[in-house]
Design a protein around this motif. Structure first.
Motif, PDB file in Angstrom:
ATOM      1  N   ARG A 130       0.840  -1.201   0.000  1.00  0.00           N
ATOM      2  CA  ARG A 130       0.000   0.000   0.000  1.00  0.00           C
ATOM      3  C   ARG A 130       0.870   1.243   0.000  1.00  0.00           C
ATOM      4  O   ARG A 130       0.541   2.244  -0.633  1.00  0.00           O
ATOM      5  CB  ARG A 130      -0.919  -0.003   1.226  1.00  0.00           C
ATOM      6  CG  ARG A 130      -2.125  -0.891   1.017  1.00  0.00           C
ATOM      7  CD  ARG A 130      -3.199  -0.626   2.058  1.00  0.00           C
ATOM      8  NE  ARG A 130      -4.414  -1.296   1.618  1.00  0.00           N
ATOM      9  CZ  ARG A 130      -5.616  -0.760   1.673  1.00  0.00           C
ATOM     10  NH1 ARG A 130      -5.785   0.452   2.171  1.00  0.00           N
ATOM     11  NH2 ARG A 130      -6.667  -1.418   1.235  1.00  0.00           N
ATOM     12  N   ARG A 131       1.967   1.163   0.714  1.00  0.00           N
ATOM     13  CA  ARG A 131       2.871   2.314   0.702  1.00  0.00           C
ATOM     14  C   ARG A 131       3.453   2.524  -0.697  1.00  0.00           C
ATOM     15  O   ARG A 131       3.646   3.666  -1.125  1.00  0.00           O
ATOM     16  CB  ARG A 131       3.995   2.116   1.727  1.00  0.00           C
ATOM     17  CG  ARG A 131       3.527   2.292   3.163  1.00  0.00           C
ATOM     18  CD  ARG A 131       4.684   2.590   4.103  1.00  0.00           C
ATOM     19  NE  ARG A 131       5.636   1.493   4.199  1.00  0.00           N
ATOM     20  CZ  ARG A 131       5.535   0.467   5.035  1.00  0.00           C
ATOM     21  NH1 ARG A 131       4.496   0.384   5.863  1.00  0.00           N
ATOM     22  NH2 ARG A 131       6.448  -0.462   5.068  1.00  0.00           N
ATOM     23  N   ALA A 132       3.719   1.430  -1.400  1.00  0.00           N
ATOM     24  CA  ALA A 132       4.253   1.559  -2.763  1.00  0.00           C
ATOM     25  C   ALA A 132       3.236   2.245  -3.671  1.00  0.00           C
ATOM     26  O   ALA A 132       3.582   3.169  -4.429  1.00  0.00           O
ATOM     27  CB  ALA A 132       4.617   0.175  -3.316  1.00  0.00           C
ATOM     28  N   PHE A 133       1.984   1.825  -3.589  1.00  0.00           N
ATOM     29  CA  PHE A 133       0.941   2.491  -4.373  1.00  0.00           C
ATOM     30  C   PHE A 133       0.851   3.963  -3.987  1.00  0.00           C
ATOM     31  O   PHE A 133       0.705   4.842  -4.834  1.00  0.00           O
ATOM     32  CB  PHE A 133      -0.426   1.830  -4.126  1.00  0.00           C
ATOM     33  CG  PHE A 133      -0.681   0.586  -4.934  1.00  0.00           C
ATOM     34  CD1 PHE A 133      -0.822   0.655  -6.307  1.00  0.00           C
ATOM     35  CD2 PHE A 133      -0.794  -0.650  -4.308  1.00  0.00           C
ATOM     36  CE1 PHE A 133      -1.065  -0.496  -7.050  1.00  0.00           C
ATOM     37  CE2 PHE A 133      -1.036  -1.800  -5.044  1.00  0.00           C
ATOM     38  CZ  PHE A 133      -1.170  -1.730  -6.418  1.00  0.00           C
ATOM     39  N   THR A 134       0.930   4.212  -2.689  1.00  0.00           N
ATOM     40  CA  THR A 134       0.774   5.580  -2.215  1.00  0.00           C
ATOM     41  C   THR A 134       1.866   6.489  -2.765  1.00  0.00           C
ATOM     42  O   THR A 134       1.610   7.648  -3.116  1.00  0.00           O
ATOM     43  CB  THR A 134       0.781   5.595  -0.669  1.00  0.00           C
ATOM     44  OG1 THR A 134      -0.270   4.768  -0.196  1.00  0.00           O
ATOM     45  CG2 THR A 134       0.596   7.015  -0.138  1.00  0.00           C
ATOM     46  N   GLU A 135       3.077   5.955  -2.869  1.00  0.00           N
ATOM     47  CA  GLU A 135       4.169   6.780  -3.412  1.00  0.00           C
ATOM     48  C   GLU A 135       3.890   7.185  -4.854  1.00  0.00           C
ATOM     49  O   GLU A 135       4.155   8.335  -5.247  1.00  0.00           O
ATOM     50  CB  GLU A 135       5.493   6.011  -3.343  1.00  0.00           C
ATOM     51  CG  GLU A 135       6.106   6.031  -1.951  1.00  0.00           C
ATOM     52  CD  GLU A 135       7.310   5.105  -1.835  1.00  0.00           C
ATOM     53  OE1 GLU A 135       7.960   4.844  -2.867  1.00  0.00           O
ATOM     54  OE2 GLU A 135       7.584   4.640  -0.714  1.00  0.00           O
ATOM     55  N   VAL A 136       3.358   6.245  -5.637  1.00  0.00           N
ATOM     56  CA  VAL A 136       3.047   6.559  -7.035  1.00  0.00           C
ATOM     57  C   VAL A 136       2.033   7.696  -7.096  1.00  0.00           C
ATOM     58  O   VAL A 136       2.194   8.666  -7.858  1.00  0.00           O
ATOM     59  CB  VAL A 136       2.493   5.313  -7.761  1.00  0.00           C
ATOM     60  CG1 VAL A 136       2.005   5.680  -9.149  1.00  0.00           C
ATOM     61  CG2 VAL A 136       3.553   4.218  -7.826  1.00  0.00           C
ATOM     62  N   VAL A 137       1.002   7.591  -6.264  1.00  0.00           N
ATOM     63  CA  VAL A 137      -0.043   8.618  -6.278  1.00  0.00           C
ATOM     64  C   VAL A 137       0.496   9.935  -5.729  1.00  0.00           C
ATOM     65  O   VAL A 137       0.192  11.017  -6.251  1.00  0.00           O
ATOM     66  CB  VAL A 137      -1.266   8.141  -5.469  1.00  0.00           C
ATOM     67  CG1 VAL A 137      -2.318   9.240  -5.369  1.00  0.00           C
ATOM     68  CG2 VAL A 137      -1.864   6.893  -6.099  1.00  0.00           C
ATOM     69  N   ALA A 138       1.312   9.843  -4.695  1.00  0.00           N
ATOM     70  CA  ALA A 138       1.851  11.064  -4.085  1.00  0.00           C
ATOM     71  C   ALA A 138       2.698  11.840  -5.087  1.00  0.00           C
ATOM     72  O   ALA A 138       2.671  13.086  -5.099  1.00  0.00           O
ATOM     73  CB  ALA A 138       2.665  10.716  -2.839  1.00  0.00           C
ATOM     74  N   ASP A 139       3.437  11.133  -5.912  1.00  0.00           N
ATOM     75  CA  ASP A 139       4.238  11.816  -6.933  1.00  0.00           C
ATOM     76  C   ASP A 139       3.338  12.633  -7.861  1.00  0.00           C
ATOM     77  O   ASP A 139       3.657  13.784  -8.191  1.00  0.00           O
ATOM     78  CB  ASP A 139       5.025  10.784  -7.760  1.00  0.00           C
ATOM     79  CG  ASP A 139       6.216  10.244  -6.994  1.00  0.00           C
ATOM     80  OD1 ASP A 139       6.572  10.833  -5.948  1.00  0.00           O
ATOM     81  OD2 ASP A 139       6.798   9.236  -7.432  1.00  0.00           O
ATOM     82  N   ALA A 140       2.242  12.018  -8.269  1.00  0.00           N
ATOM     83  CA  ALA A 140       1.327  12.718  -9.176  1.00  0.00           C
ATOM     84  C   ALA A 140       0.742  13.956  -8.499  1.00  0.00           C
ATOM     85  O   ALA A 140       0.693  15.038  -9.100  1.00  0.00           O
ATOM     86  CB  ALA A 140       0.209  11.777  -9.623  1.00  0.00           C
ATOM     87  N   ILE A 141       0.323  13.805  -7.259  1.00  0.00           N
ATOM     88  CA  ILE A 141      -0.267  14.941  -6.539  1.00  0.00           C
ATOM     89  C   ILE A 141       0.767  16.056  -6.371  1.00  0.00           C
ATOM     90  O   ILE A 141       0.488  17.232  -6.618  1.00  0.00           O
ATOM     91  CB  ILE A 141      -0.766  14.503  -5.148  1.00  0.00           C
ATOM     92  CG1 ILE A 141      -1.740  13.332  -5.244  1.00  0.00           C
ATOM     93  CG2 ILE A 141      -1.401  15.694  -4.417  1.00  0.00           C
ATOM     94  CD1 ILE A 141      -3.108  13.668  -5.688  1.00  0.00           C
ATOM     95  N   ALA A 142       1.958  15.671  -5.950  1.00  0.00           N
ATOM     96  CA  ALA A 142       2.999  16.675  -5.700  1.00  0.00           C
ATOM     97  C   ALA A 142       3.332  17.434  -6.988  1.00  0.00           C
ATOM     98  O   ALA A 142       3.498  18.668  -6.963  1.00  0.00           O
ATOM     99  CB  ALA A 142       4.248  15.998  -5.136  1.00  0.00           C
ATOM    100  N   ASP A 143       3.411  16.720  -8.087  1.00  0.00           N
ATOM    101  CA  ASP A 143       3.676  17.397  -9.359  1.00  0.00           C
ATOM    102  C   ASP A 143       2.561  18.379  -9.687  1.00  0.00           C
ATOM    103  O   ASP A 143       2.814  19.494 -10.149  1.00  0.00           O
ATOM    104  CB  ASP A 143       3.789  16.365 -10.493  1.00  0.00           C
ATOM    105  CG  ASP A 143       5.116  15.610 -10.438  1.00  0.00           C
ATOM    106  OD1 ASP A 143       5.987  16.003  -9.639  1.00  0.00           O
ATOM    107  OD2 ASP A 143       5.269  14.628 -11.185  1.00  0.00           O
ATOM    108  N   GLY A 144       1.325  17.929  -9.463  1.00  0.00           N
ATOM    109  CA  GLY A 144       0.177  18.787  -9.758  1.00  0.00           C
ATOM    110  C   GLY A 144       0.182  20.047  -8.907  1.00  0.00           C
ATOM    111  O   GLY A 144      -0.192  21.130  -9.380  1.00  0.00           O
ATOM    112  N   VAL A 145       0.598  19.905  -7.670  1.00  0.00           N
ATOM    113  CA  VAL A 145       0.667  21.078  -6.795  1.00  0.00           C
ATOM    114  C   VAL A 145       1.771  22.019  -7.273  1.00  0.00           C
ATOM    115  O   VAL A 145       1.586  23.230  -7.353  1.00  0.00           O
ATOM    116  CB  VAL A 145       0.905  20.653  -5.327  1.00  0.00           C
ATOM    117  CG1 VAL A 145       1.194  21.867  -4.451  1.00  0.00           C
ATOM    118  CG2 VAL A 145      -0.303  19.892  -4.792  1.00  0.00           C
ATOM    119  N   ARG A 146       2.912  21.423  -7.613  1.00  0.00           N
ATOM    120  CA  ARG A 146       4.048  22.240  -8.079  1.00  0.00           C
ATOM    121  C   ARG A 146       3.689  23.037  -9.330  1.00  0.00           C
ATOM    122  O   ARG A 146       4.037  24.210  -9.453  1.00  0.00           O
ATOM    123  CB  ARG A 146       5.242  21.341  -8.383  1.00  0.00           C
ATOM    124  CG  ARG A 146       6.408  21.488  -7.430  1.00  0.00           C
ATOM    125  CD  ARG A 146       7.653  20.787  -7.966  1.00  0.00           C
ATOM    126  NE  ARG A 146       7.437  19.382  -8.263  1.00  0.00           N
ATOM    127  CZ  ARG A 146       7.520  18.402  -7.354  1.00  0.00           C
ATOM    128  NH1 ARG A 146       7.815  18.678  -6.103  1.00  0.00           N
ATOM    129  NH2 ARG A 146       7.300  17.143  -7.691  1.00  0.00           N
TER     130      ARG A 146
END
Lengths: 203, 203
Positions: A130-146
DNA sequence: GTCTATAGTTCGATAGAC
DNA sequence: GTCTATCGAACTATAGAC
C-alpha cells in the motif's frame, strides 16, 4: 560430494519454483487463498507436496511470495499508467481505472490480495505494498501542486487517502461479485473532487 | 446434583471474563497485539493461564473479543457524533474528528485495531466493522443528497471511499507515532471536497 | 540447518461451592 | 459427598539466533 548444483540443475529448480508460484496464483485467482492448500498447489504444479518445502519454509512463505509477485505486477502496471498520462488529474484517474480495471478482470484474485483474511505475513505485505501504491499517487499529486494544477495540499496524506479509498471501494463489489456499474465513475468523481481539481464533471 | 451455577457464581465468572478482556485490552493499548500473550494477560488479570481457557477457546478468540468490544465502542462514538451534528458536511467532519481524535489518544491501540498483522479472525472482524462505519457515513451522505446539500452521488460507494481514506490516512501516523499536524485538516478538506460540498475552505 | 527460547495449550491435582 | 473452577507445571510447536 557426489552432487553439485550445476547451472542446468539450478535452472530446473528455478523453473520448478516459478511453477509452484504460478500454480498457487492460479488457485488463488480461481477460489481465493482458502483453495491454495499445499497439496493442491503441488498437484497443479505436477510435483509432490513435500517438494514445495524445498523452495519455501512453509505455506505462509509460499502465499507471501505469490502476493509479492502478483501485487508487484499491479504496482508496476499502475506506475506505468501514470507515466503515460499527462496532467495530475489524468494520472490519478489513470490509477483508478488501471487498478479497478485489472481487479475486475480477476475479481477473486483481487479480493484475495486486497482483503481476504489469511495470515499475518500477508497482512504485513499488504501494508508495505500500500505504501508503494501511495508513493506513485503522491508523486502525481505533488507534481500537480508544483505546476499549479492542484491547490496546495499535503501530497502524502492525500495520496494515502486516495489509496485507502480506492481499495475500500473495490472490496465490497469484489467480495460479492456484484459490481454496481457506477462504482468506478463514482470513485473517479470522488477522487477528482477530493484533490481539488477545478473541473469535477464527467460526461 | 451437588453443584449448581448460582447467580453469585455466574456473576463472578462474568466479572472474571470481563477482567480478562480488560487486561488484554490494556496490554494491546500499551504495546499492541504482540504483547498480549496468554500468560501476560492472565498475570494482569490476576489468574492462572489455564483459566483463560475456561472463557475462550483459544488466544484468537480472546483477541477477537477484545476487538469486538473496543471497536464496538468506537462505532458507537462515531455514530453519536454524527447525530449531534447538523448538515451532512458537519456530520462527515464529525466522523473524521471523532475517529481521529480518539485514535490519537490511544495511538498504539488504534494501530493495532486498524492495521497490525495478527490473525485471520481479527481480519474478518476488521471487514465487518468497516461496513458498520460505512453505514453511518452512508446515512449522512444519503441525507445530504436528499436535502440537496450535496450533489447526487452513490452514497454507499462514496461512504466506503471515505472510510477507506480515513483509515489509511491514520495508519501511517499511528505506525510511526509521528502525526503530521495537518493530517486531520488535510483529511477533512479532502473529504469535504470529495463529497462535493460547495465550500471546501477551512480557516 | 540446528538449537534454544518462548508462547499456546493441555491436563491432573487441589480447593471450594453446593 | 459430588461436582466444578482454578491452578500451574508439562507438553508441543513455532520462531528466532547462531
Amino acid at each position: 560430494m557426489a552432487y553439485r548444483r550445476t547451472p542446468q540443475i539450478q535452472a530446473r529448480l528455478d523453473a520448478q519454483r516459478a511453477g509452484i508460484v504460478q500454480a498457487a496464483s492460479d488457485l488463488v485467482a480461481e477460489s481465493g487463498y482458502a483453495a491454495a492448500s499445499v497439496s493442491r498447489v503441488a498437484a497443479r504444479a505436477g510435483i509432490a507436496p513435500g517438494t514445495v518445502y524445498n523452495h519455501f519454509a512453509g505455506k505462509a512463505e509460499l502465499l507471501a511470495e505469490v502476493f509479492r509477485v502478483v501485487v508487484g505486477n499491479e504496482v508496476d502496471a499502475v506506475r506505468q499508467a501514470t507515466q503515460r498520462a499527462g496532467s495530475a488529474v489524468e494520472r490519478v484517474v489513470a490509477v483508478v481505472e488501471t487498478f479497478a480495471g485489472r481487479a475486475m478482470k480477476r475479481p477473486r484474485l483481487a479480493y484475495a490480495l486486497l482483503a481476504e483474511p489469511v495470515d499475518p505475513k500477508v497482512d504485513e505485505l499488504r501494508l508495505r505494498f500500500r505504501r508503494a501504491f501511495t508513493e506513485v499517487v503522491a508523486d502525481a499529486i505533488a507534481d500537480g501542486v508544483r505546476s499549479g494544477e492542484l491547490p496546495p495540499q499535503n501530497a502524502g496524506v492525500v495520496a494515502s487517502a486516495l489509496v485507502g479509498a480506492f481499495g475500500e471501494v473495490l472490496v465490497g463489489p469484489l467480495a460479492t461479485g456484484q459490481a454496481d456499474p457506477d462504482t468506478v465513475p463514482t470513485a473517479i468523481t470522488f477522487a477528482t473532487r477530493g484533490i481539488g481539481a477545478t473541473d469535477a464533471t464527467h460526461a
